[in-house]
Motif scaffolding. Structure first.
Motif, mmCIF file in Angstrom:
data_model
loop_
_atom_site.group_PDB
_atom_site.id
_atom_site.type_symbol
_atom_site.label_atom_id
_atom_site.label_comp_id
_atom_site.label_asym_id
_atom_site.label_seq_id
_atom_site.Cartn_x
_atom_site.Cartn_y
_atom_site.Cartn_z
ATOM 1 N N LEU A 14 50.892 13.356 -23.499
ATOM 2 C CA LEU A 14 50.709 11.930 -23.742
ATOM 3 C C LEU A 14 52.029 11.398 -24.281
ATOM 4 C CD1 LEU A 14 48.989 9.411 -23.788
ATOM 5 C CD2 LEU A 14 48.055 10.122 -26.003
ATOM 6 N N LEU A 15 52.663 10.534 -23.520
ATOM 7 C CA LEU A 15 54.024 10.102 -23.800
ATOM 8 C C LEU A 15 54.073 8.623 -24.160
ATOM 9 C CD1 LEU A 15 55.595 11.788 -20.629
ATOM 10 C CD2 LEU A 15 55.290 12.814 -22.901
ATOM 11 N N ALA A 16 55.228 8.203 -24.631
ATOM 12 C CA ALA A 16 55.432 6.779 -24.918
ATOM 13 C C ALA A 16 55.315 5.976 -23.626
ATOM 14 C CB ALA A 16 56.799 6.565 -25.557
ATOM 15 N N PRO A 17 54.859 4.714 -23.711
ATOM 16 C CA PRO A 17 54.759 3.898 -22.493
ATOM 17 C C PRO A 17 56.141 3.673 -21.890
ATOM 18 C CG PRO A 17 54.445 2.556 -24.459
ATOM 19 C CD PRO A 17 54.440 3.979 -24.913
ATOM 20 N N GLY A 18 56.192 3.680 -20.560
ATOM 21 C CA GLY A 18 57.473 3.482 -19.904
ATOM 22 C C GLY A 18 57.657 4.474 -18.776
ATOM 23 N N GLY A 19 58.811 4.425 -18.170
ATOM 24 C CA GLY A 19 59.105 5.381 -17.126
ATOM 25 C C GLY A 19 58.398 5.077 -15.819
ATOM 26 N N SER A 20 58.048 6.135 -15.111
ATOM 27 C CA SER A 20 57.552 6.003 -13.736
ATOM 28 C C SER A 20 56.061 6.266 -13.624
ATOM 29 C CB SER A 20 58.306 6.984 -12.831
ATOM 30 O OG SER A 20 58.160 8.315 -13.323
ATOM 31 N N ALA A 21 55.279 5.948 -14.679
ATOM 32 C CA ALA A 21 53.849 6.262 -14.663
ATOM 33 C C ALA A 21 53.152 5.625 -13.475
ATOM 34 C CB ALA A 21 53.202 5.812 -15.975
ATOM 35 N N GLU A 22 53.458 4.366 -13.166
ATOM 36 C CA GLU A 22 52.775 3.685 -12.068
ATOM 37 C C GLU A 22 53.156 4.256 -10.708
ATOM 38 O OE1 GLU A 22 53.942 0.123 -13.687
ATOM 39 O OE2 GLU A 22 52.066 -0.229 -14.741
ATOM 40 N N GLN A 23 54.393 4.739 -10.580
ATOM 41 C CA GLN A 23 54.784 5.390 -9.337
ATOM 42 C C GLN A 23 53.992 6.678 -9.126
ATOM 43 O OE1 GLN A 23 59.031 5.945 -9.192
ATOM 44 N NE2 GLN A 23 59.459 3.834 -9.876
ATOM 45 N N VAL A 42 50.961 7.337 -9.977
ATOM 46 C CA VAL A 42 49.565 7.093 -9.584
ATOM 47 C C VAL A 42 49.461 6.118 -8.420
ATOM 48 C CG1 VAL A 42 48.666 7.654 -11.863
ATOM 49 C CG2 VAL A 42 49.323 5.287 -11.356
ATOM 50 N N GLY A 43 50.530 5.973 -7.662
ATOM 51 C CA GLY A 43 50.456 5.176 -6.447
ATOM 52 C C GLY A 43 50.652 3.697 -6.637
ATOM 53 N N GLY A 44 51.340 3.301 -7.680
ATOM 54 C CA GLY A 44 51.658 1.900 -7.880
ATOM 55 C C GLY A 44 50.576 1.080 -8.543
ATOM 56 N N ILE A 45 49.494 1.718 -9.014
ATOM 57 C CA ILE A 45 48.408 1.001 -9.687
ATOM 58 C C ILE A 45 48.798 0.785 -11.149
ATOM 59 C CG2 ILE A 45 45.942 1.010 -10.178
ATOM 60 C CD1 ILE A 45 45.757 3.202 -7.969
ATOM 61 N N LYS A 46 48.414 -0.350 -11.691
ATOM 62 C CA LYS A 46 48.798 -0.691 -13.057
ATOM 63 C C LYS A 46 48.129 0.239 -14.062
ATOM 64 C CE LYS A 46 49.200 -4.559 -16.273
ATOM 65 N NZ LYS A 46 48.930 -5.998 -16.499
ATOM 66 N N VAL A 47 48.934 0.802 -14.958
ATOM 67 C CA VAL A 47 48.410 1.675 -16.009
ATOM 68 C C VAL A 47 48.475 0.940 -17.342
ATOM 69 C CG1 VAL A 47 49.206 3.724 -14.760
ATOM 70 C CG2 VAL A 47 50.646 2.746 -16.578
ATOM 71 N N ARG A 64 46.652 7.117 -18.765
ATOM 72 C CA ARG A 64 46.901 5.683 -18.926
ATOM 73 C C ARG A 64 46.243 4.889 -17.797
ATOM 74 N NH1 ARG A 64 50.542 3.991 -22.593
ATOM 75 N NH2 ARG A 64 51.583 5.598 -23.844
ATOM 76 N N LEU A 65 46.170 5.473 -16.615
ATOM 77 C CA LEU A 65 45.460 4.830 -15.524
ATOM 78 C C LEU A 65 43.968 4.730 -15.836
ATOM 79 C CD1 LEU A 65 45.493 3.805 -12.524
ATOM 80 C CD2 LEU A 65 44.970 6.173 -11.888
#
Length: 654
Positions: free
Chosen positions: A495-504, A506-511, A570-571
């Motif tokens: 579980l990391l700080a918000p940021g980076g490539s999280a949405e990439q 999970v396929g571009g869905i908003k987290v 996050r998703l």
């Protein structure tokens, strides 16, 4: 003996003079001269008989032996300095620099030190135990092994010498240092007392930076090459020998001046360096020699707190602590104040030791019914203790944090720094990532709104039982499950700080791009989320990857890295745990609930920002009122918001 090694070339020749530091008759040429011991007798008798002097005879001798003009101590005026808990009694005089020692602290390194609360901590750069109070003297008592104390003092001195060099030698030091008597319970072969600096370490380190002495002056050896002088070298010497070393250095510097005749560049450089050394050989100092607590029943118990408060207050200007180290010191002040005020319960000593984490917490954890082998349990205990609802506890925390009102976000800094002491052995890069994740917001309001306790969840069955209670709407159990899971996931990199490539990922869905606490709170409100969190606790403790919820059960994702789990968690916080891992169309009720949560979080942030503005004005001494034209839009917006919220809310209960 010569203490100076001058090259043939020197580019900065100013003709530096030895500054006359005498306070009396100046009709004769000035020369530094360490007074004979016989000149200290009257000063010692005066201080030993003074009713406000509350230190040992050994400490009195150190003051008198270190004074440049010991005769001035007889009849000297003692001053009272106000601190938070009472009055410190100080005496001011000019002392030989080498008769003082730097502070016994590594407060600037609290975020980098290794702590006994960490089962995997090494002895390298181990944090020192906090000093305790002497029964009757205004003296700090240190229980660590002397070698550990000396290593810490040398590290701290070298650090400030590099980070905050001071210009000394061309002029004498004019701003007083502050020192306090110290005694050591485990001195080994070294002296068992000293005078240690509370404020002025940078000045002391710069005064001594250029001094080299023969190795034989420090310890028995046949080595002839001079060595750089370290605080540990001085503290190994008996008082009389230490004073003789000062006499030797002063005599050698005068010898260099007298021997370096002529006008050549090398000769002038030799004289100037000797003059700089002599000008740096003395410093003004105020030594704390007594303490009167506002509460007479406390005696000397709060003396270390009074002294430590000076350290923080005096280091906020020239060279402030890093935020993490400052949070660590503030956290320790909070815990100590809670302990002194009786706010830590019946087993207060054990609670204090567990919270601070400086000493071995094995017995203390056991006395609280917790397994000391589980670092996440200690971190969770820190969270629970510093989010309790008691008014007195909250008032003490607010005062130490300099806040008008205590919001849950204010507690985060001290909690993180105390909690991470169980993980101080993590690699530097990992620790930086963990601290960043937790600093983005590791708490949620329910932790302060509800009473909950830390249970000994130290096996899989205990986790399963906790999960069952959490599923049955047991709020305290749900909070406990959430905090343990958060600590476990963050410290293991899932579980990391918000940021980076999280949405990439999970396929571009908003987290959900909020703090880790909000993510855990949101996931914790779903049955699937609680399953994932409980399973993660068990598997991470067993050094296994956490599993994910899919198709109605937990499945392994062997190719997932920590960033993958973080992105999907996050998703799920934004879209729930559908078989596909998300749902595109949350219900209207879910959307409204999320909107309300976002609004309330923004209010908490706004209130904290207002507190920060008020604290900044207070610190800067700003007393002019803000013009109405500047603040009118804010007042109007607050007024409209209050009316709008009232239209969709029930009336306040009477």
């Amino acid at each position: 003996m010569s203490t100076i090694d001058i090259p043939d070339e020197h580019d900065d020749i100013d003709g530096i003079e030895v500054i006359d530091i005498r306070s009396g008759d100046r009709s004769t040429p000035f020369e530094h001269r360490v007074e004979p011991v016989s000149k200290t007798t009257k000063a010692i008798k005066f201080l030993e008989s003074h009713p406000d002097v509350q230190i040992s005879s050994a400490a009195v001798r150190r003051i008198a032996f270190g004074a440049v003009e010991p005769g001035l101590l007889e009849g000297a005026r003692l001053e009272r300095h106000r601190v938070e808990t009472g009055w410190l009694i100080v005496i001011t005089y000019r002392a030989y620099t080498l008769l003082l020692s730097p502070a016994i602290e590594n407060d600037r390194l609290l975020d980098k030190a290794h702590y006994a609360a960490d089962p995997d901590a090494s002895d390298d750069q181990r944090v020192l135990s906090m000093p305790t109070a002497h029964d009757s003297d205004a003296t700090l008592v240190y229980a660590d092994a002397m070698d550990d104390l000396l290593a810490a003092i040398d590290r701290a001195s070298m650090r400030v010498r590099g980070n905050n060099p001071q210009e000394v030698g061309r002029r004498i030091v004019e701003r007083p240092l502050t020192a306090v008597p110290a005694t050591f319970l485990n001195p080994g072969r070294h002296p068992d007392d000293d005078l240690n600096i509370v404020d002025g370490n940078s000045r002391w380190a710069s005064c001594t930076a250029g001094i080299k002495v023969p190795a034989s002056s420090i310890s028995p050896t046949t080595a002839k090459d001079p060595v750089p002088l370290l605080p540990s070298h001085l503290m190994r010497l008996p008082l009389a020998e230490r004073r003789d070393l000062v006499r030797e250095i002063v005599k050698g510097a005068h010898g260099d001046i007298n021997a370096a005749t002529g006008t050549s560049r090398a000769a002038r450089a030799k004289r100037d360096q000797a003059a700089k050394l002599l000008n740096a050989m003395t410093v003004p100092v105020q030594v704390i020699v007594g303490y009167t607590d506002d509460n007479p029943d406390m005696g000397m118990r709060r003396f270390p707190v009074a002294v430590r408060s000076l350290l923080m207050r005096m280091n906020i200007g020239v060279k402030p602590f890093d935020a993490s180290s400052q949070n660590g010191v503030t956290a320790e002040e909070i815990v100590t104040a809670l302990f002194d005020s009786g706010e830590l319960g019946d087993n207060a000593q054990a609670v204090r030791d567990v919270l601070l984490g400086r000493a071995d917490v094995t017995d203390a954890m056991k006395s609280l019914g917790l397994n000391p082998a589980f670092r996440d349990l200690r971190f969770t205990y820190v969270v629970q203790q510093l989010t309790r609802k008691e008014p007195r506890l909250n008032a003490i925390m607010a005062a130490k944090l300099d806040k008008r009102r205590l919001h849950v976000t204010h507690r985060s800094g001290p909690i993180v720094e105390l909690g991470l002491r169980s993980y101080s052995s993590l690699p530097k890069e990992t620790m930086a990532s963990v601290r960043t994740a937790l600093d983005t917001g590791c708490l949620w309001q329910a932790l302060a709104d509800h009473e909950w306790t830390v249970e000994n969840i130290d096996n899989d069955q205990a986790v399963d039982d906790l999960l069952e209670r959490a599923d049955n709407d047991d709020i305290p159990a749900r909070l406990l499950l959430g905090v343990i899971a958060m600590v476990t996931l963050v410290t293991s990199g899932y579980l990391l700080a918000p940021g980076g490539s999280a949405e990439q990922i999970v396929g571009g869905i908003k987290v959900m791009r909020t703090g880790v606490g909000t993510v855990i709170k949101t996931v914790l409100d779903t049955k699937e989320g609680r399953q994932v969190l409980a399973d993660a606790i068990k598997r991470i403790r067993a050094n296994q990857r956490p599993r994910w919820w899919a198709d109605g059960h937990l499945v392994e994702r062997e190719k997932w890295k920590g960033s993958d789990f973080n992105a999907h968690l996050r998703l799920a916080a934004n879209h729930g745990f559908a078989p596909e891992g998300y749902q595109n169309d949350p219900t209207a009720t879910e959307l409204e609930d999320k909107a309300l949560t976002a609004f309330q979080v923004s209010l908490t942030t706004a209130a904290a920002n207002l507190d920060d503005l008020i604290a900044m004005r207070k610190k800067n001494g700003t007393d002019t009122e803000l013009s109405w034209i500047v603040v009118e839009p804010s007042f109007r917006q607050l007024n409209f918001m209050g009316k709008d919220l009232a239209r969709i809310s029930e009336d306040e209960p009477r």
